[in-house]
Design a protein around this motif. Structure first.
Motif, PDB file in Angstrom:
ATOM      1  N   UNK A   1      13.715  74.700  17.449  1.00 35.96           N
ATOM      2  CA  UNK A   1      13.985  73.818  18.548  1.00 35.96           C
ATOM      3  C   UNK A   1      15.340  73.145  18.123  1.00 35.96           C
ATOM      4  N   UNK A   2      15.406  72.581  16.849  1.00 35.96           N
ATOM      5  CA  UNK A   2      16.367  71.689  16.400  1.00 35.96           C
ATOM      6  C   UNK A   2      17.868  72.579  16.343  1.00 35.96           C
ATOM      7  N   UNK A   3      17.627  74.077  15.703  1.00 34.56           N
ATOM      8  CA  UNK A   3      18.892  74.964  15.483  1.00 34.56           C
ATOM      9  C   UNK A   3      19.088  75.433  16.928  1.00 34.56           C
ATOM     10  N   UNK A   4      18.411  75.705  17.865  1.00 34.83           N
ATOM     11  CA  UNK A   4      18.698  76.363  19.115  1.00 34.83           C
ATOM     12  C   UNK A   4      19.446  75.416  20.170  1.00 34.83           C
ATOM     13  N   UNK A   5      19.222  74.067  19.957  1.00 32.02           N
ATOM     14  CA  UNK A   5      19.803  73.178  20.730  1.00 32.02           C
ATOM     15  C   UNK A   5      20.653  72.185  20.022  1.00 32.02           C
ATOM     16  N   UNK A   6      20.767  72.397  18.857  1.00 30.24           N
ATOM     17  CA  UNK A   6      21.821  71.682  18.054  1.00 30.24           C
ATOM     18  C   UNK A   6      21.298  70.277  18.225  1.00 30.24           C
ATOM     19  N   UNK A   7      20.230  69.979  17.947  1.00 37.49           N
ATOM     20  CA  UNK A   7      19.893  68.505  17.933  1.00 37.49           C
ATOM     21  C   UNK A   7      19.872  67.785  16.384  1.00 37.49           C
ATOM     22  N   UNK A   8      20.130  66.541  16.518  1.00 38.50           N
ATOM     23  CA  UNK A   8      20.030  65.407  15.500  1.00 38.50           C
ATOM     24  C   UNK A   8      18.837  65.212  15.241  1.00 38.50           C
TER      25      UNK A   8
END
Length: 385
Positions: free
Chosen positions: A239-246
């Motif tokens: 989820x963090x990598x797919x949506x580029x989340x901090x």
């Protein structure tokens, strides 16, 4: 020469007779042994059907669907001792009807193997979470496996104490018991591992309330404790990598609307997200629109390729634009049959779905019915004028 031949004949006769006698004795011995073994088998074969006949008669008298029970758990019917009568007496004392008891045994016959002492102990443990006997009966009626799946009462007691100790409320434990009862069949160590893992995730993302974080995630996703830490960790990283989340954005997602999807299989999550992207790209959506669409309603990742496409097609066929769908992703929570019936009712009531708010397609039935009644009343007034 004659005496020697006679001696030879005599010894030969004696030797042969001895062999014959030995052979005859052996045959008698083996025959008698075989006969006793056969007799023992016959005795067992006679006794087992008598026990089964008694069990079957008890179950039929109780109204149990024996055919269903045998298909579900045939091994129970090979046991020498069952406690169907004790089970019936116990559940009747707790307020269960005869029909409910018959249904429980039909769907989960292993319930008959529990002793009265074990049943009573387990019931008392459940009462630490559930407020009344009738509530437990209602749970058993819906899911008998939740109560009878395990007979390890000590493990259940330890899990209850542990889950209370990490800050889970009575309401949260009740939700776990009704939605994910396997949590309490887990070994205590497995539950501890998941709770510790979630605490570490919380702290690594800069949040200073790990107890509140764990409580929120478990309440939103009661199935998470029966998954592996590896699966949940992989999903969080995806989820963090797919949506580029901090870290802050990821924290908001996983203990908010994204908590429900953390127990999905890793392959399923990746595959479904890829399908969503490809379909929405084909309809002219941008990368940012797709990102916003999924983050605002992560539940769409539960939808497989066909179901997602069928719902999108259903809406587009009714002149609802893709931009409307992107703005109202919750409408995809409704089944296709619900979408079709509501669209038809709204159109008949004069509601223009192309230019009006479409969120009512996902409203609760009560709220939707009130809106539809209002629309129909307004249309009748117009027609009357």
């Amino acid at each position: 020469m004659a005496p020697r031949n006679l001696l030879y004949m005599r010894s030969n006769f004696l030797f042969g007779s001895r062999c014959w006698m030995i052979r005859f004795s052996a045959e008698v011995l083996f025959k008698s042994v075989s006969f006793r073994l056969f007799s023992m088998k016959c005795d067992n074969a006679d006794s087992e059907p008598l026990e089964s006949a008694e069990l079957l008669n008890n179950l039929l008298t109780m109204g149990v669907d024996v055919d269903m029970a045998k298909k579900r758990q045939p091994g129970v019917f090979n046991r020498r001792g069952t406690n169907e009568q004790n089970l019936k007496t116990f559940l009747l004392s707790k307020g269960a009807s005869k029909e409910v008891i018959a249904s429980i045994i039909s769907r989960y016959p292993r319930a008959m193997t529990r002793t009265p002492e074990s049943l009573s102990y387990r019931w008392d443990l459940w009462r630490r979470i559930v407020t009344s006997d009738l509530e437990i009966v209602a749970i058993l009626e819906r899911s008998p496996e939740s109560f009878f799946r395990s007979s390890n009462n000590l493990n259940l007691e330890k899990n209850i104490e542990f889950l209370y100790s990490v800050g889970l409320t009575h309401k949260c434990l009740c939700r776990l018991l009704t939605s994910a009862p396997r949590t309490f069949s887990n070994s205590l160590e497995l539950n501890k591992q998941m709770v510790e893992f979630l605490r570490e995730v919380c702290l690594s993302l800069g949040h200073n309330d790990p107890t509140g974080f764990v409580r929120k995630i478990i309440f939103k996703n009661p199935f998470i404790l029966i998954q592996s830490t590896k699966r949940v960790k992989t999903n969080i990283e995806f989820l963090q990598s797919a949506f580029n989340l901090n870290n802050e954005q990821l924290l908001v997602l996983i203990h908010g609307p994204g908590a429900k999807i953390l127990d999905l299989s890793n392959d399923c999550m990746r595959r479904n997200y890829t399908n969503i992207k490809e379909r929405l790209f084909s309809l002219g959506c941008t990368t940012e629109e797709i990102r916003k669409f999924v983050l605002s309603c992560p539940d769409v990742i539960f939808l497989g390729e066909k179901k997602f496409s069928d719902k999108i097609d259903c809406l587009i066929e009714e002149k609802i634009s893709i931009s409307q769908i992107i703005e109202n992703p919750r409408i995809l929570d409704s089944s296709i049959s619900t979408l079709k019936s509501r669209i038809k009712e709204l159109v008949n009531a004069g509601y223009n779905l192309s230019t009006s708010n479409i969120s009512l397609l996902s409203w609760s039935q009560k709220r939707y019915n009130a809106k539809l009644k209002k629309l129909n009343t307004g249309q009748n007034v117009v027609l009357g004028n």
